[in-house]
Design a protein around this motif. Structure first.
Motif, PDB file in Angstrom:
ATOM      1  N   ALA A 244       0.829  -1.206   0.000  1.00  0.00           N
ATOM      2  CA  ALA A 244       0.000   0.000   0.000  1.00  0.00           C
ATOM      3  C   ALA A 244       0.863   1.255   0.000  1.00  0.00           C
ATOM      4  CB  ALA A 244      -0.919  -0.004   1.210  1.00  0.00           C
ATOM      5  N   THR A 291      -6.015   5.391   7.196  1.00  0.00           N
ATOM      6  CA  THR A 291      -6.026   4.122   6.485  1.00  0.00           C
ATOM      7  C   THR A 291      -6.728   4.255   5.139  1.00  0.00           C
ATOM      8  OG1 THR A 291      -6.054   2.895   8.567  1.00  0.00           O
ATOM      9  CG2 THR A 291      -6.775   1.716   6.599  1.00  0.00           C
ATOM     10  N   LYS A 292      -7.783   5.031   5.106  1.00  0.00           N
ATOM     11  CA  LYS A 292      -8.544   5.187   3.860  1.00  0.00           C
ATOM     12  C   LYS A 292      -7.729   5.888   2.784  1.00  0.00           C
ATOM     13  CE  LYS A 292     -13.165   5.195   5.949  1.00  0.00           C
ATOM     14  NZ  LYS A 292     -14.432   5.960   6.154  1.00  0.00           N
ATOM     15  N   GLN A 295      -5.746   3.176   1.355  1.00  0.00           N
ATOM     16  CA  GLN A 295      -6.696   2.288   0.682  1.00  0.00           C
ATOM     17  C   GLN A 295      -7.082   2.875  -0.676  1.00  0.00           C
ATOM     18  OE1 GLN A 295     -10.376   1.736   2.771  1.00  0.00           O
ATOM     19  NE2 GLN A 295     -11.014   0.005   1.500  1.00  0.00           N
ATOM     20  N   HIS A 296      -7.300   4.176  -0.705  1.00  0.00           N
ATOM     21  CA  HIS A 296      -7.656   4.842  -1.958  1.00  0.00           C
ATOM     22  C   HIS A 296      -6.517   4.721  -2.970  1.00  0.00           C
ATOM     23  CE1 HIS A 296      -9.462   7.779  -4.636  1.00  0.00           C
ATOM     24  NE2 HIS A 296      -8.335   8.483  -4.627  1.00  0.00           N
ATOM     25  N   LEU A 298      -4.158   2.395  -3.119  1.00  0.00           N
ATOM     26  CA  LEU A 298      -4.030   1.012  -3.582  1.00  0.00           C
ATOM     27  C   LEU A 298      -5.175   0.629  -4.510  1.00  0.00           C
ATOM     28  CD1 LEU A 298      -2.536  -1.647  -3.506  1.00  0.00           C
ATOM     29  CD2 LEU A 298      -3.755  -2.240  -1.395  1.00  0.00           C
ATOM     30  N   THR A 299      -6.365   1.091  -4.194  1.00  0.00           N
ATOM     31  CA  THR A 299      -7.517   0.787  -5.046  1.00  0.00           C
ATOM     32  C   THR A 299      -7.332   1.372  -6.440  1.00  0.00           C
ATOM     33  OG1 THR A 299      -9.012   0.707  -3.136  1.00  0.00           O
ATOM     34  CG2 THR A 299     -10.007   1.055  -5.307  1.00  0.00           C
ATOM     35  N   SER A 313      -7.101  -7.466   1.321  1.00  0.00           N
ATOM     36  CA  SER A 313      -7.721  -6.152   1.372  1.00  0.00           C
ATOM     37  C   SER A 313      -6.831  -5.203   2.151  1.00  0.00           C
ATOM     38  CB  SER A 313      -9.093  -6.234   2.039  1.00  0.00           C
ATOM     39  OG  SER A 313      -9.583  -4.939   2.335  1.00  0.00           O
ATOM     40  N   ILE A 314      -6.941  -3.947   1.826  1.00  0.00           N
ATOM     41  CA  ILE A 314      -6.203  -2.923   2.565  1.00  0.00           C
ATOM     42  C   ILE A 314      -6.609  -2.909   4.029  1.00  0.00           C
ATOM     43  CG2 ILE A 314      -7.873  -1.091   2.153  1.00  0.00           C
ATOM     44  CD1 ILE A 314      -4.068  -0.700   2.129  1.00  0.00           C
ATOM     45  N   ASN A 315      -7.815  -3.412   4.310  1.00  0.00           N
ATOM     46  CA  ASN A 315      -8.281  -3.433   5.694  1.00  0.00           C
ATOM     47  C   ASN A 315      -7.572  -4.502   6.526  1.00  0.00           C
ATOM     48  OD1 ASN A 315     -10.219  -1.384   5.366  1.00  0.00           O
ATOM     49  ND2 ASN A 315     -11.613  -2.848   4.391  1.00  0.00           N
ATOM     50  N   GLY A 337     -11.324  -9.679   1.092  1.00  0.00           N
ATOM     51  CA  GLY A 337     -11.764  -8.335   0.770  1.00  0.00           C
ATOM     52  C   GLY A 337     -12.358  -8.291  -0.604  1.00  0.00           C
TER      53      GLY A 337
END
Length: 342
Positions: A244, A291-292, A295-296, A298-299, A313-315, A337
């Motif tokens: 990430a 974290t978001k 996450q954004h 990586l998405t 998942s990033i989570n 995820g």
């Protein structure tokens, strides 16, 4: 007070003036400031006002005083003679220069008695420790900055772990040498990582002002960065948090490319990265919100370049507010995820 019981002042008052060498004009023109009188006495050496010869300027003889000082300081015959010679110098600047030469001579002798410390050479154990720990630090997913801060962090860690002895840590020259070596490692890591990110984008089409051709997925890019940084034999496994982090770096790299429109990012790329990390921590504050952000990144990377496993998942990791700068910390195990199409 001299050895004979005569005071220094009495010695100076009783010393006769030195004889003037033949042909040496020891007389100076009188200082007369009356109008119309230039004080030269028409070149005759006479006072223009009363017609009398101007008195000679008598220079004091410091010889006897020099002997008195030599006796007080218990100088040897050789040094007594040198002091007398010094006392007979006719100009103050000449005396200062001579005195300065003597002082430098003394310093030179002291340097021979106590030679300067030999240049510090880093032992192999220390360079190896730096190679390993610098790579681990640069490849960590919780690095709060990429310039300057890692140098200080690693230096502190080396001292805490005993890799730099206390005696060496107090040596400014040694610390400077160690600091330069540490700095060179991180400079190479930053340059290599930046080059790899650029290569991962594909081939820049100057006509279309965009990248064409094959690009690298995020895991391929992450592997290449780890392999390059760990060329010294350091073993670092790929973790989702670091994937990430690499996606975040490529996300900002692509944003800088869009600004330049020439296929190149500015030289202050890493400064921009550090500034962005600071901004994220200051604005988001909450670990979940930070974290978001990753996450954004990586998405978006998964959608553009692919190569992201559908089973992770990033989570799978969270940011620890207790860690420095709300850094990324890996979770014990990944969880299922969304798929790559999400």
């Amino acid at each position: 007070m001299s050895a004979s019981g005569i005071s220094d002042d009495e010695l100076m008052r009783s010393s006769p003036p030195p004889p003037s060498p033949a042909g040496n004009n020891s007389e100076l023109p009188p200082q007369n400031s009356q109008p119309g009188n230039d004080g030269l006495g028409a070149g005759t050496g006479e006072d223009a006002e009363n017609g009398q010869a101007a008195p000679a300027i008598v220079q004091p003889d410091w010889t006897q005083y020099a002997h008195s000082v030599a006796t007080t300081l218990q100088l040897t015959t050789e040094y007594r003679h040198d002091l007398v010679v010094q006392s007979q110098l006719g100009h103050i600047n000449q005396a200062f220069v001579s005195l300065g030469g003597l002082l430098f001579s003394v310093k030179q002798q002291l340097d021979r008695l106590h030679p300067p410390q030999a240049a510090y050479t880093m032992p192999a154990a220390l360079t190896n420790a730096i190679d390993v720990k610098a790579a681990e630090l640069f490849l960590s997913s919780d690095l709060s900055a990429y310039k300057d801060w890692p140098n200080k962090k690693l230096m502190t860690q080396l001292k805490a772990d005993g890799n730099i002895p206390a005696g060496v840590s107090r040596d400014k020259a040694a610390n400077k040498l160690i600091g330069r070596y540490i700095g060179s490692k991180f400079i190479h890591y930053r340059n290599d990582t930046k080059d790899l990110i650029g290569q991962s984008m594909g081939i820049f089409n100057d006509t279309l002002k965009k990248f064409d051709g094959p690009s690298w997925g995020i895991y391929e890019l992450t592997e290449k960065i780890i392999d390059t940084v760990t060329s010294t034999g350091v073993v670092v496994s790929i973790t989702l948090p670091f994937v990430a982090r690499v996606a975040f770096l490529r996300y900002l790299y692509a944003a800088k490319l869009d600004e330049s429109m020439n296929g190149k990012v500015p030289s202050d790329f890493w400064d921009c990265i550090d500034a962005k990390l600071v901004k994220i921590r200051e604005e988001k504050k909450d670990a979940a919100k930070i974290t978001k952000v990753f996450q954004h990144a990586l998405t978006k990377d998964r959608r553009r370049f692919g190569d992201a496993a559908a089973t992770v998942s990033i989570n799978a990791f969270m940011l620890s507010a207790e860690a420095q700068g709300n850094r990324v910390a890996a979770a014990p195990a990944p969880v299922a995820g969304p798929s790559s199409s999400s």
